[in-house]
Design a protein around this motif. Structure first.
Motif, mmCIF file in Angstrom:
data_model
loop_
_atom_site.group_PDB
_atom_site.id
_atom_site.type_symbol
_atom_site.label_atom_id
_atom_site.label_comp_id
_atom_site.label_asym_id
_atom_site.label_seq_id
_atom_site.Cartn_x
_atom_site.Cartn_y
_atom_site.Cartn_z
ATOM 1 N N ASN A 1 -4.235 -2.558 -18.620
ATOM 2 C CA ASN A 1 -3.230 -2.786 -19.437
ATOM 3 C C ASN A 1 -2.632 -4.020 -18.988
ATOM 4 N N GLY A 2 -2.108 -4.483 -17.147
ATOM 5 C CA GLY A 2 -1.526 -5.725 -17.330
ATOM 6 C C GLY A 2 -1.750 -5.250 -16.055
ATOM 7 N N PRO A 3 -0.986 -6.477 -15.110
ATOM 8 C CA PRO A 3 -0.520 -6.110 -13.809
ATOM 9 C C PRO A 3 0.675 -4.969 -13.808
ATOM 10 N N LEU A 4 0.187 -4.261 -12.761
ATOM 11 C CA LEU A 4 1.437 -2.603 -12.262
ATOM 12 C C LEU A 4 1.818 -3.807 -10.794
ATOM 13 N N VAL A 5 3.285 -3.795 -10.797
ATOM 14 C CA VAL A 5 3.826 -3.992 -9.922
ATOM 15 C C VAL A 5 4.596 -2.829 -8.846
ATOM 16 N N VAL A 6 4.459 -2.487 -8.236
ATOM 17 C CA VAL A 6 5.345 -0.848 -7.446
ATOM 18 C C VAL A 6 6.164 -1.260 -6.742
ATOM 19 N N VAL A 7 7.598 -0.772 -7.218
ATOM 20 C CA VAL A 7 8.294 -1.330 -6.036
ATOM 21 C C VAL A 7 9.558 0.121 -5.473
#
Lengths: 150, 117
Positions: free
Chosen positions: B8-14
């Motif tokens: 779906n699009g870039p996923l950033v995990v924090v």
């Protein structure tokens, strides 16, 4: 961290207020110290987990309201708990590279996310404010324990 | 902070505490993705435990940038403390919120989402 002093120890406000003073260089990576100390003071004041988490976020908002956190200087925090009420006062001592506390007043005291900070503090604590003390800006908050008798 | 590729699009995990110390790098990471042409971003906050106004400011700024580009900033969050912060500030309805990554399969993008460990 320059100093962590504890004096007048007294659990749960049965006598004299307990005061803890914390000073640290105004660096973003040290703001966690303010939260850690707030959690300890809140626990000693008898706050429940939810209230302690509120206090951690609230003191974070106090500290980040100073642009000095990004500009240098020293943050001074004074935590007082008395009969189920915690008061936290935050002042900044300007560093050689910083200038935010000189002549700063009113809305200028708040950082770029000041409106969000104000909304959070309004919801998280019973009272909060800002004022000039000895020519320096001071932001403070006060939170009562939900089941405090006072 | 990690970044994984999602359909779906870039996923950033924090994870951990997102505060003044972390907010600048989070903003840089998200804005880099925007500059690369992605208009829809996903931010996984499932393992985040703290969010202050500086981090919120980043989310609001990036959300606006996503919207201007025709996309959205999706938040994946279940931590009650973070949801409380969003509600207090009136931002709980400003972002598409998801309770888990698999939920993304049901969004408007409709693509299958892969779970990353």
């Amino acid at each position: 961290m320059k100093r962590l002093d504890m004096s007048d120890r007294d659990d749960r406000g049965g006598g004299r207020p307990e005061v803890i003073a914390l000073s640290f260089p105004a660096r973003a990576d040290l703001v966690a110290l303010a939260r850690f100390t707030a959690a300890s003071v809140g626990a000693r004041a008898g706050f429940d987990v939810e209230e302690i988490e509120d206090l951690r976020l609230a003191v974070d908002e106090l500290v980040v309201s100073f642009e000095a956190v990004q500009a240098g200087g020293t943050i001074h925090l004074r935590y007082t708990h008395d009969a189920g009420t915690v008061t936290i006062e935050c002042t900044v001592e300007p560093g050689l590279r910083s200038h935010p506390s000189e002549g700063i007043a009113g809305g200028e005291l708040w950082g770029g996310d000041g409106e969000l900070s104000r909304q959070l503090l309004d919801a998280l604590v019973d009272e909060h404010g800002r004022e000039q003390r000895q020519g320096r800006p001071c932001v403070w908050l006060r939170k009562h324990r939900a089941n405090a008798s006072a | 902070m990690t970044q994984v590729s999602e359909d779906n699009g870039p996923l950033v995990v924090v994870d951990g505490e997102i505060d003044l110390a972390v907010a600048p790098s989070l903003r840089e990471r998200l804005e880099t993705l925007l500059a690369a042409g992605h208009s829809t971003l996903y931010l996984d906050l499932l393992d985040a435990t703290f969010l202050d106004s500086t981090a919120l400011g980043v989310l609001v700024t990036v959300r606006e940038q996503c919207q201007r580009a025709g996309g959205a900033l999706h938040l994946i969050v279940t931590e009650p403390r973070i949801l409380k912060v969003l509600e207090i500030t009136g931002l709980a309805t400003a972002f598409p919120l998801h309770g888990s990554r698999p939920d993304l399969a049901g969004t408007d993008q409709g693509d299958e989402t892969t779970r990353h460990e």
